[in-house]
Motif scaffolding. Structure first.
Motif, PDB file in Angstrom:
ATOM      1  N   SER A  84       5.971   1.246  17.310  1.00 20.45           N
ATOM      2  CA  SER A  84       4.903   0.377  17.803  1.00 20.45           C
ATOM      3  C   SER A  84       4.181   0.965  19.013  1.00 20.45           C
ATOM      4  O   SER A  84       3.038   0.617  19.275  1.00 20.45           O
ATOM      5  CB  SER A  84       5.482  -0.988  18.172  1.00 20.45           C
ATOM      6  OG  SER A  84       6.438  -0.840  19.207  1.00 20.45           O
ATOM      7  N   TRP A  85       4.811   1.878  19.725  1.00 24.63           N
ATOM      8  CA  TRP A  85       4.223   2.426  20.950  1.00 24.63           C
ATOM      9  C   TRP A  85       3.431   3.695  20.715  1.00 24.63           C
ATOM     10  O   TRP A  85       2.899   4.278  21.669  1.00 24.63           O
ATOM     11  CB  TRP A  85       5.324   2.702  21.975  1.00 24.63           C
ATOM     12  CG  TRP A  85       6.522   3.410  21.417  1.00 24.63           C
ATOM     13  CD1 TRP A  85       7.683   2.839  20.988  1.00 24.63           C
ATOM     14  CD2 TRP A  85       6.690   4.822  21.208  1.00 24.63           C
ATOM     15  NE1 TRP A  85       8.551   3.796  20.523  1.00 24.63           N
ATOM     16  CE2 TRP A  85       7.970   5.032  20.662  1.00 24.63           C
ATOM     17  CE3 TRP A  85       5.886   5.925  21.437  1.00 24.63           C
ATOM     18  CZ2 TRP A  85       8.453   6.284  20.330  1.00 24.63           C
ATOM     19  CZ3 TRP A  85       6.368   7.188  21.112  1.00 24.63           C
ATOM     20  CH2 TRP A  85       7.637   7.350  20.570  1.00 24.63           C
ATOM     21  N   ILE A  86       3.265   4.149  19.493  1.00 22.24           N
ATOM     22  CA  ILE A  86       2.633   5.445  19.252  1.00 22.24           C
ATOM     23  C   ILE A  86       1.120   5.417  19.469  1.00 22.24           C
ATOM     24  O   ILE A  86       0.538   6.404  19.916  1.00 22.24           O
ATOM     25  CB  ILE A  86       2.991   5.997  17.852  1.00 22.24           C
ATOM     26  CG1 ILE A  86       2.703   7.508  17.794  1.00 22.24           C
ATOM     27  CG2 ILE A  86       2.238   5.274  16.780  1.00 22.24           C
ATOM     28  CD1 ILE A  86       3.531   8.321  18.703  1.00 22.24           C
ATOM     29  N   VAL A  87       0.469   4.306  19.193  1.00 22.10           N
ATOM     30  CA  VAL A  87      -0.991   4.254  19.365  1.00 22.10           C
ATOM     31  C   VAL A  87      -1.382   4.458  20.831  1.00 22.10           C
ATOM     32  O   VAL A  87      -2.282   5.259  21.119  1.00 22.10           O
ATOM     33  CB  VAL A  87      -1.572   2.952  18.782  1.00 22.10           C
ATOM     34  CG1 VAL A  87      -3.036   2.790  19.157  1.00 22.10           C
ATOM     35  CG2 VAL A  87      -1.413   2.939  17.271  1.00 22.10           C
ATOM     36  N   PRO A  88      -0.738   3.799  21.793  1.00 21.54           N
ATOM     37  CA  PRO A  88      -1.081   4.109  23.187  1.00 21.54           C
ATOM     38  C   PRO A  88      -0.806   5.574  23.570  1.00 21.54           C
ATOM     39  O   PRO A  88      -1.536   6.158  24.361  1.00 21.54           O
ATOM     40  CB  PRO A  88      -0.196   3.158  24.006  1.00 21.54           C
ATOM     41  CG  PRO A  88       0.109   2.034  23.080  1.00 21.54           C
ATOM     42  CD  PRO A  88       0.166   2.640  21.719  1.00 21.54           C
ATOM     43  N   VAL A  89       0.210   6.168  22.973  1.00 23.68           N
ATOM     44  CA  VAL A  89       0.499   7.577  23.250  1.00 23.68           C
ATOM     45  C   VAL A  89      -0.633   8.446  22.716  1.00 23.68           C
ATOM     46  O   VAL A  89      -1.091   9.375  23.399  1.00 23.68           O
ATOM     47  CB  VAL A  89       1.860   7.992  22.629  1.00 23.68           C
ATOM     48  CG1 VAL A  89       2.054   9.490  22.684  1.00 23.68           C
ATOM     49  CG2 VAL A  89       2.996   7.276  23.336  1.00 23.68           C
ATOM     50  N   ILE A  90      -1.101   8.151  21.511  1.00 31.08           N
ATOM     51  CA  ILE A  90      -2.209   8.918  20.933  1.00 31.08           C
ATOM     52  C   ILE A  90      -3.460   8.782  21.795  1.00 31.08           C
ATOM     53  O   ILE A  90      -4.149   9.762  22.082  1.00 31.08           O
ATOM     54  CB  ILE A  90      -2.481   8.464  19.481  1.00 31.08           C
ATOM     55  CG1 ILE A  90      -1.307   8.843  18.582  1.00 31.08           C
ATOM     56  CG2 ILE A  90      -3.780   9.065  18.963  1.00 31.08           C
ATOM     57  CD1 ILE A  90      -1.369   8.236  17.188  1.00 31.08           C
ATOM     58  N   LEU A  91      -3.750   7.572  22.240  1.00 36.26           N
ATOM     59  CA  LEU A  91      -4.914   7.364  23.103  1.00 36.26           C
ATOM     60  C   LEU A  91      -4.744   8.076  24.439  1.00 36.26           C
ATOM     61  O   LEU A  91      -5.709   8.629  24.986  1.00 36.26           O
ATOM     62  CB  LEU A  91      -5.163   5.870  23.302  1.00 36.26           C
ATOM     63  CG  LEU A  91      -5.575   5.101  22.038  1.00 36.26           C
ATOM     64  CD1 LEU A  91      -5.682   3.612  22.330  1.00 36.26           C
ATOM     65  CD2 LEU A  91      -6.854   5.642  21.449  1.00 36.26           C
ATOM     66  N   ALA A  92      -3.528   8.102  24.965  1.00 37.72           N
ATOM     67  CA  ALA A  92      -3.270   8.808  26.217  1.00 37.72           C
ATOM     68  C   ALA A  92      -3.492  10.313  26.050  1.00 37.72           C
ATOM     69  O   ALA A  92      -4.013  10.977  26.962  1.00 37.72           O
ATOM     70  CB  ALA A  92      -1.851   8.536  26.702  1.00 37.72           C
ATOM     71  N   LEU A  93      -3.125  10.845  24.896  1.00 37.08           N
ATOM     72  CA  LEU A  93      -3.375  12.273  24.638  1.00 37.08           C
ATOM     73  C   LEU A  93      -4.876  12.569  24.617  1.00 37.08           C
ATOM     74  O   LEU A  93      -5.309  13.630  25.082  1.00 37.08           O
ATOM     75  CB  LEU A  93      -2.721  12.704  23.334  1.00 37.08           C
ATOM     76  CG  LEU A  93      -1.192  12.760  23.349  1.00 37.08           C
ATOM     77  CD1 LEU A  93      -0.652  12.997  21.941  1.00 37.08           C
ATOM     78  CD2 LEU A  93      -0.697  13.819  24.306  1.00 37.08           C
ATOM     79  N   GLN A  94      -5.658  11.627  24.106  1.00 38.13           N
ATOM     80  CA  GLN A  94      -7.117  11.812  24.134  1.00 38.13           C
ATOM     81  C   GLN A  94      -7.615  11.842  25.576  1.00 38.13           C
ATOM     82  O   GLN A  94      -8.472  12.655  25.931  1.00 38.13           O
ATOM     83  CB  GLN A  94      -7.826  10.693  23.370  1.00 38.13           C
ATOM     84  CG  GLN A  94      -7.357  10.454  21.967  1.00 38.13           C
ATOM     85  CD  GLN A  94      -7.243  11.696  21.136  1.00 38.13           C
ATOM     86  OE1 GLN A  94      -8.169  12.489  21.050  1.00 38.13           O
ATOM     87  NE2 GLN A  94      -6.089  11.901  20.533  1.00 38.13           N
ATOM     88  N   LEU A  95      -7.057  10.974  26.400  1.00 35.89           N
ATOM     89  CA  LEU A  95      -7.471  10.931  27.804  1.00 35.89           C
ATOM     90  C   LEU A  95      -7.068  12.203  28.545  1.00 35.89           C
ATOM     91  O   LEU A  95      -7.786  12.656  29.438  1.00 35.89           O
ATOM     92  CB  LEU A  95      -6.894   9.689  28.483  1.00 35.89           C
ATOM     93  CG  LEU A  95      -7.419   8.364  27.939  1.00 35.89           C
ATOM     94  CD1 LEU A  95      -6.747   7.191  28.656  1.00 35.89           C
ATOM     95  CD2 LEU A  95      -8.927   8.281  28.058  1.00 35.89           C
ATOM     96  N   VAL A  96      -5.933  12.786  28.167  1.00 40.24           N
ATOM     97  CA  VAL A  96      -5.524  14.065  28.762  1.00 40.24           C
ATOM     98  C   VAL A  96      -6.559  15.131  28.431  1.00 40.24           C
ATOM     99  O   VAL A  96      -6.969  15.912  29.305  1.00 40.24           O
ATOM    100  CB  VAL A  96      -4.114  14.482  28.273  1.00 40.24           C
ATOM    101  CG1 VAL A  96      -3.816  15.915  28.647  1.00 40.24           C
ATOM    102  CG2 VAL A  96      -3.059  13.539  28.828  1.00 40.24           C
ATOM    103  N   LEU A  97      -6.995  15.176  27.180  1.00 41.41           N
ATOM    104  CA  LEU A  97      -8.015  16.158  26.799  1.00 41.41           C
ATOM    105  C   LEU A  97      -9.319  15.916  27.557  1.00 41.41           C
ATOM    106  O   LEU A  97      -9.961  16.862  28.016  1.00 41.41           O
ATOM    107  CB  LEU A  97      -8.265  16.108  25.293  1.00 41.41           C
ATOM    108  CG  LEU A  97      -7.141  16.618  24.397  1.00 41.41           C
ATOM    109  CD1 LEU A  97      -7.487  16.367  22.935  1.00 41.41           C
ATOM    110  CD2 LEU A  97      -6.873  18.084  24.646  1.00 41.41           C
ATOM    111  N   ILE A  98      -9.709  14.659  27.686  1.00 37.33           N
ATOM    112  CA  ILE A  98     -10.950  14.326  28.386  1.00 37.33           C
ATOM    113  C   ILE A  98     -10.839  14.664  29.869  1.00 37.33           C
ATOM    114  O   ILE A  98     -11.812  15.088  30.498  1.00 37.33           O
ATOM    115  CB  ILE A  98     -11.314  12.851  28.171  1.00 37.33           C
ATOM    116  CG1 ILE A  98     -11.651  12.619  26.690  1.00 37.33           C
ATOM    117  CG2 ILE A  98     -12.479  12.419  29.049  1.00 37.33           C
ATOM    118  CD1 ILE A  98     -11.746  11.170  26.287  1.00 37.33           C
TER     119      ILE A  98
END
Length: 125
Positions: free
Chosen positions: A64-78
């Motif tokens: 259930s916690w994977i979607v916030p992790v994926i979004l956080a990875l996008q923010l790391v790239l940004i």
């Protein structure tokens, strides 16, 4: 619940996009090597770590916690916009996709709760 679980299909789409994103980020490593000061820099290691993390997320899609992790990875790239603007653009493009995909998932979940999915309808006849 419909006979076919649309959320299972959504996990398949997510896995496919994660692999495509990992490949795209991995292909940015030569750009980092040439324009970003080298692969051995903080930015280089960050790009490599994000690519590996994206692949690792494929195996954790049921959590259930994977979607916030994926979004956080996008923010790391940004966040690399100052040192690696090309990588930040990749993050922005994939963030836009993930937000759209999450909106679609929410819409499907809402329609499933209302019983309006085609797979929930009784066949005529």
């Amino acid at each position: 619940m419909p006979a076919k679980d649309p959320m299972k299909s959504f996990r398949g789409v997510m896995a496919g996009v994660l692999v495509l994103e990992a490949i795209t980020v991995g292909l940015a490593v030569p750009v980092v090597a040439r324009l970003g000061g080298g692969v051995g820099t903080f930015g280089g290691w960050t790009v490599i770590a994000v690519a590996v993390a994206l692949v690792a997320c494929c195996g954790l899609l049921k959590r259930s916690w994977i979607v916030p992790v994926i979004l956080a990875l996008q923010l790391v790239l940004i966040a690399l916009v100052v040192s690696l603007p090309a990588v930040a653009v990749i993050g922005l493009l994939f963030l836009a996709f993930w937000l759209w995909a999450l909106w679609l998932r929410r819409d499907v979940a809402r329609r499933m709760a209302q019983g309006r999915l085609p797979s929930q309808q009784r066949p005529a006849g």
